[in-house]
Design a protein around this motif. Structure first.
Motif, PDB file in Angstrom:
ATOM      1  N   PRO A  21      41.223  33.072  98.816  1.00  0.00           N
ATOM      2  CA  PRO A  21      41.096  33.526 100.199  1.00  0.00           C
ATOM      3  C   PRO A  21      39.645  33.932 100.489  1.00  0.00           C
ATOM      4  CG  PRO A  21      42.910  34.627  99.081  1.00  0.00           C
ATOM      5  CD  PRO A  21      42.107  33.945  98.030  1.00  0.00           C
ATOM      6  N   VAL A  22      39.158  33.575 101.662  1.00  0.00           N
ATOM      7  CA  VAL A  22      37.785  33.874 102.062  1.00  0.00           C
ATOM      8  C   VAL A  22      37.794  34.701 103.349  1.00  0.00           C
ATOM      9  CG1 VAL A  22      35.564  32.925 102.782  1.00  0.00           C
ATOM     10  CG2 VAL A  22      36.923  31.750 101.025  1.00  0.00           C
ATOM     11  N   VAL A  23      37.048  35.792 103.348  1.00  0.00           N
ATOM     12  CA  VAL A  23      36.895  36.633 104.537  1.00  0.00           C
ATOM     13  C   VAL A  23      35.432  36.615 104.948  1.00  0.00           C
ATOM     14  CG1 VAL A  23      37.072  38.967 105.489  1.00  0.00           C
ATOM     15  CG2 VAL A  23      38.813  38.135 103.893  1.00  0.00           C
ATOM     16  N   ARG A  24      35.165  36.309 106.220  1.00  0.00           N
ATOM     17  CA  ARG A  24      33.794  36.308 106.738  1.00  0.00           C
ATOM     18  C   ARG A  24      33.560  37.592 107.519  1.00  0.00           C
ATOM     19  NH1 ARG A  24      31.364  33.244 109.926  1.00  0.00           N
ATOM     20  NH2 ARG A  24      29.494  32.958 108.669  1.00  0.00           N
ATOM     21  N   LEU A  25      32.582  38.385 107.084  1.00  0.00           N
ATOM     22  CA  LEU A  25      32.193  39.609 107.782  1.00  0.00           C
ATOM     23  C   LEU A  25      30.823  39.364 108.398  1.00  0.00           C
ATOM     24  CD1 LEU A  25      33.338  42.317 105.201  1.00  0.00           C
ATOM     25  CD2 LEU A  25      34.620  41.304 107.097  1.00  0.00           C
ATOM     26  N   ALA A  64      37.110  36.108  98.050  1.00  0.00           N
ATOM     27  CA  ALA A  64      35.690  35.900  98.323  1.00  0.00           C
ATOM     28  C   ALA A  64      35.349  36.479  99.689  1.00  0.00           C
ATOM     29  CB  ALA A  64      35.354  34.415  98.287  1.00  0.00           C
ATOM     30  N   ILE A  65      34.244  37.201  99.765  1.00  0.00           N
ATOM     31  CA  ILE A  65      33.806  37.805 101.019  1.00  0.00           C
ATOM     32  C   ILE A  65      32.396  37.348 101.336  1.00  0.00           C
ATOM     33  CG2 ILE A  65      33.309  39.962 102.224  1.00  0.00           C
ATOM     34  CD1 ILE A  65      35.476  41.298 100.567  1.00  0.00           C
ATOM     35  N   SER A  66      32.243  36.741 102.496  1.00  0.00           N
ATOM     36  CA  SER A  66      30.933  36.298 102.971  1.00  0.00           C
ATOM     37  C   SER A  66      30.392  37.346 103.930  1.00  0.00           C
ATOM     38  CB  SER A  66      31.070  34.954 103.685  1.00  0.00           C
ATOM     39  OG  SER A  66      29.873  34.607 104.339  1.00  0.00           O
ATOM     40  N   ILE A  67      29.164  37.803 103.684  1.00  0.00           N
ATOM     41  CA  ILE A  67      28.574  38.866 104.496  1.00  0.00           C
ATOM     42  C   ILE A  67      27.310  38.379 105.185  1.00  0.00           C
ATOM     43  CG2 ILE A  67      27.444  41.127 104.435  1.00  0.00           C
ATOM     44  CD1 ILE A  67      29.359  41.971 102.281  1.00  0.00           C
ATOM     45  N   ASN A  68      27.239  38.670 106.481  1.00  0.00           N
ATOM     46  CA  ASN A  68      26.039  38.389 107.255  1.00  0.00           C
ATOM     47  C   ASN A  68      25.894  39.527 108.257  1.00  0.00           C
ATOM     48  OD1 ASN A  68      23.775  37.045 108.166  1.00  0.00           O
ATOM     49  ND2 ASN A  68      24.899  35.729 109.572  1.00  0.00           N
ATOM     50  N   SER A  69      25.222  40.598 107.844  1.00  0.00           N
ATOM     51  CA  SER A  69      25.136  41.793 108.685  1.00  0.00           C
ATOM     52  C   SER A  69      23.833  42.552 108.448  1.00  0.00           C
ATOM     53  CB  SER A  69      26.315  42.730 108.401  1.00  0.00           C
ATOM     54  OG  SER A  69      26.171  43.945 109.130  1.00  0.00           O
ATOM     55  N   LYS A  94      39.741  40.300  91.651  1.00  0.00           N
ATOM     56  CA  LYS A  94      38.287  40.343  91.543  1.00  0.00           C
ATOM     57  C   LYS A  94      37.697  40.019  92.907  1.00  0.00           C
ATOM     58  CE  LYS A  94      34.420  38.798  88.702  1.00  0.00           C
ATOM     59  NZ  LYS A  94      33.992  38.034  87.519  1.00  0.00           N
ATOM     60  N   VAL A  95      36.579  40.643  93.245  1.00  0.00           N
ATOM     61  CA  VAL A  95      35.932  40.434  94.538  1.00  0.00           C
ATOM     62  C   VAL A  95      34.579  39.770  94.332  1.00  0.00           C
ATOM     63  CG1 VAL A  95      35.067  41.518  96.648  1.00  0.00           C
ATOM     64  CG2 VAL A  95      37.097  42.449  95.511  1.00  0.00           C
ATOM     65  N   HIS A  96      34.426  38.576  94.905  1.00  0.00           N
ATOM     66  CA  HIS A  96      33.154  37.863  94.879  1.00  0.00           C
ATOM     67  C   HIS A  96      32.512  37.984  96.256  1.00  0.00           C
ATOM     68  CE1 HIS A  96      34.284  35.812  91.087  1.00  0.00           C
ATOM     69  NE2 HIS A  96      35.487  35.702  91.634  1.00  0.00           N
ATOM     70  N   VAL A  97      31.309  38.531  96.315  1.00  0.00           N
ATOM     71  CA  VAL A  97      30.604  38.687  97.593  1.00  0.00           C
ATOM     72  C   VAL A  97      29.455  37.683  97.661  1.00  0.00           C
ATOM     73  CG1 VAL A  97      29.067  40.195  98.911  1.00  0.00           C
ATOM     74  CG2 VAL A  97      31.230  41.079  98.030  1.00  0.00           C
ATOM     75  N   ILE A 112      28.195  45.778  98.103  1.00  0.00           N
ATOM     76  CA  ILE A 112      28.364  46.334  96.761  1.00  0.00           C
ATOM     77  C   ILE A 112      29.820  46.652  96.435  1.00  0.00           C
ATOM     78  CG2 ILE A 112      26.002  47.192  96.541  1.00  0.00           C
ATOM     79  CD1 ILE A 112      26.947  49.924  97.335  1.00  0.00           C
ATOM     80  N   ALA A 113      30.720  46.373  97.376  1.00  0.00           N
ATOM     81  CA  ALA A 113      32.145  46.453  97.049  1.00  0.00           C
ATOM     82  C   ALA A 113      32.535  45.305  96.135  1.00  0.00           C
ATOM     83  CB  ALA A 113      32.983  46.415  98.331  1.00  0.00           C
ATOM     84  N   GLY A 114      31.686  44.290  96.041  1.00  0.00           N
ATOM     85  CA  GLY A 114      31.982  43.142  95.194  1.00  0.00           C
ATOM     86  C   GLY A 114      31.798  43.428  93.719  1.00  0.00           C
ATOM     87  N   ASP A 115      32.598  42.753  92.902  1.00  0.00           N
ATOM     88  CA  ASP A 115      32.401  42.827  91.450  1.00  0.00           C
ATOM     89  C   ASP A 115      31.168  42.031  91.052  1.00  0.00           C
ATOM     90  OD1 ASP A 115      34.825  44.324  90.589  1.00  0.00           O
ATOM     91  OD2 ASP A 115      35.818  42.652  91.589  1.00  0.00           O
TER      92      ASP A 115
END
Length: 291
Positions: A21-25, A64-69, A94-97, A112-115
Motif C-alpha cells: 500500500p502506498v500513501v502520498r502525503l 510505503a509513504i511518499s512525502i512532498n512537504s 515496516k514503514v518505507h518513506v 522520520i516515522a519511517g523505518d
C-alpha cells in the motif's frame, strides 16, 4: 492481465507477487479549516482515514509513504508522525518513506516515522527548526481610515496582534516558545535516527540539504525511487497499490466540513480572506526551497 483486473483475483491465486500500500502525503501541513475555502493541506484529520486503510491490509508486509512537504504546523506534523508510528507498531508493519521534491521542517518530522528514508539525490531535506511568520498592518489601517475596536479581559490577550505595533516582550515570549518546540523536534529526530546522525554543528540549525548531502549527514538512509527500491526488497513482482481518499458520488473528496446554508455572508467573506492568507503562507513555505 490488466492491473485493475488482477486486483479482482483473490491474492492466493495471484502467484508470488507482493502488494505494498502506498500513501502520498503532499502539501503544506496546517490544521483542517472549515468552509468552502479550506485549503488542500495536510493535517491528522485529512490523512487519518487513508493511513488507517493502508495499514489495515493484513497481507502487506509494509506500507510505503511518499512525502512532498515544506512543513507547516509543528502540532499537526507530530500528530501525523505519531499516528504512523502507532499504526506501524499496532499492525506490525515496516514503514518505507520516500522523499519527493522536499521533506523539510514538519515534512521531515513526518518522514522520520519511517523505518527507513529514501530520497532522490536532488530532494531537499532537513530544515530542523521552528519559524513563525506574520504581517504588520498597523500603518495600513491608519492610511485607509479604519478604526479597530477590540475589548479584552487579560492584559496579554492582544499579544502579537498584527494591527498593533510589535512589542519586545511579546517577541521574547514567542521566541521562548519556539525554543521549546525546537527542542521537542530535535528529541524526536535523535530518537528515530540515533547513531545514524553525524555530529555536524549545522544539523539542527534549520539548514536544509540535497538528498546526497542528507545521506552523508544521516538524515536519510539511501537514494533512489519507490518502485525500484521496493522491488529490490520484496522481489521483481512487487506491486504498488496507491491508497486514495474516499470520494463522494460526484467525484469530489469527501470532507466533514463545508459551507452550509446557515453560514452568513460575513462568514463566507472571512473564509475567503483566511483562504487568501493561507495561500500566501503556503506559497511562502514552498518558495523557501525554490519550489
Amino acid at each position: 492481465m490488466p492491473k485493475f483486473l488482477t486486483r479482482l483475483v483473490p491474492r492466493r491465486f495471484r502467484g508470488s507477487s507482493v502488494e505494498i500500500p502506498v500513501v502520498r502525503l503532499n502539501g503544506t501541513i496546517m490544521p483542517e479549516s472549515g468552509g468552502m475555502f479550506r485549503s488542500a493541506s495536510l493535517s491528522l484529520a485529512s490523512v487519518a482515514a487513508v493511513l488507517d486503510k493502508a495499514f489495515s491490509d493484513k497481507a502487506a508486509p509494509a506500507v510505503a509513504i511518499s512525502i512532498n512537504s515544506p512543513g507547516g504546523s509543528p502540532v499537526q506534523s507530530r500528530l501525523i508522525y505519531r499516528r504512523i508510528r502507532d499504526l506501524a507498531e499496532e499492525k506490525n508493519k515496516k514503514v518505507h518513506v520516500f522523499v519527493e521534491d522536499v521533506a523539510a521542517s514538519g515534512g521531515y518530522m513526518i518522514a522520520i516515522a519511517g523505518d527507513e528514508i529514501i530520497a532522490d539525490p536532488s530532494s531537499i531535506v532537513g530544515s530542523i527548526g521552528v519559524v513563525s511568520a506574520g504581517f504588520g498592518f498597523e500603518e495600513l489601517i491608519k492610511k485607509i481610515g479604519v478604526e479597530r475596536r477590540v475589548f479584552t479581559a487579560g492584559r496579554n490577550k492582544m499579544m502579537l496582534d498584527p494591527f498593533l505595533p510589535e512589542k519586545k516582550d511579546d517577541v521574547e515570549h514567542l521566541k521562548a516558545l519556539q525554543i521549546e518546540v525546537h527542542e521537542t523536534f530535535i528529541d524526536i529526530v535523535k530518537e528515530r535516527r540515533g547513531a545514524k546522525l553525524t555530529d555536524d554543528p549545522d544539523l539542527f540549525t534549520g539548514l536544509f540539504w540535497t538528498g546526497v548531502k542528507a545521506k552523508s549527514l544521516g538524515l536519510v538512509d539511501g537514494l533512489g525511487d519507490m518502485r525500484s527500491h521496493l522491488r529490490s526488497i520484496y522481489g521483481p513482482k512487487t506491486e504498488l497499490n496507491l491508497i486514495e481518499p474516499s470520494r463522494s458520488m460526484f467525484g469530489l473528496r469527501a470532507s466533514p466540513a463545508g459551507l452550509h446554508k446557515s453560514d452568513t455572508l460575513a462568514q463566507a467573506a472571512a473564509g475567503a480572506t483566511q483562504g487568501l492568507i493561507s495561500a500566501i503562507e503556503e506559497k511562502t513555505l514552498w518558495s523557501r526551497y525554490g519550489l
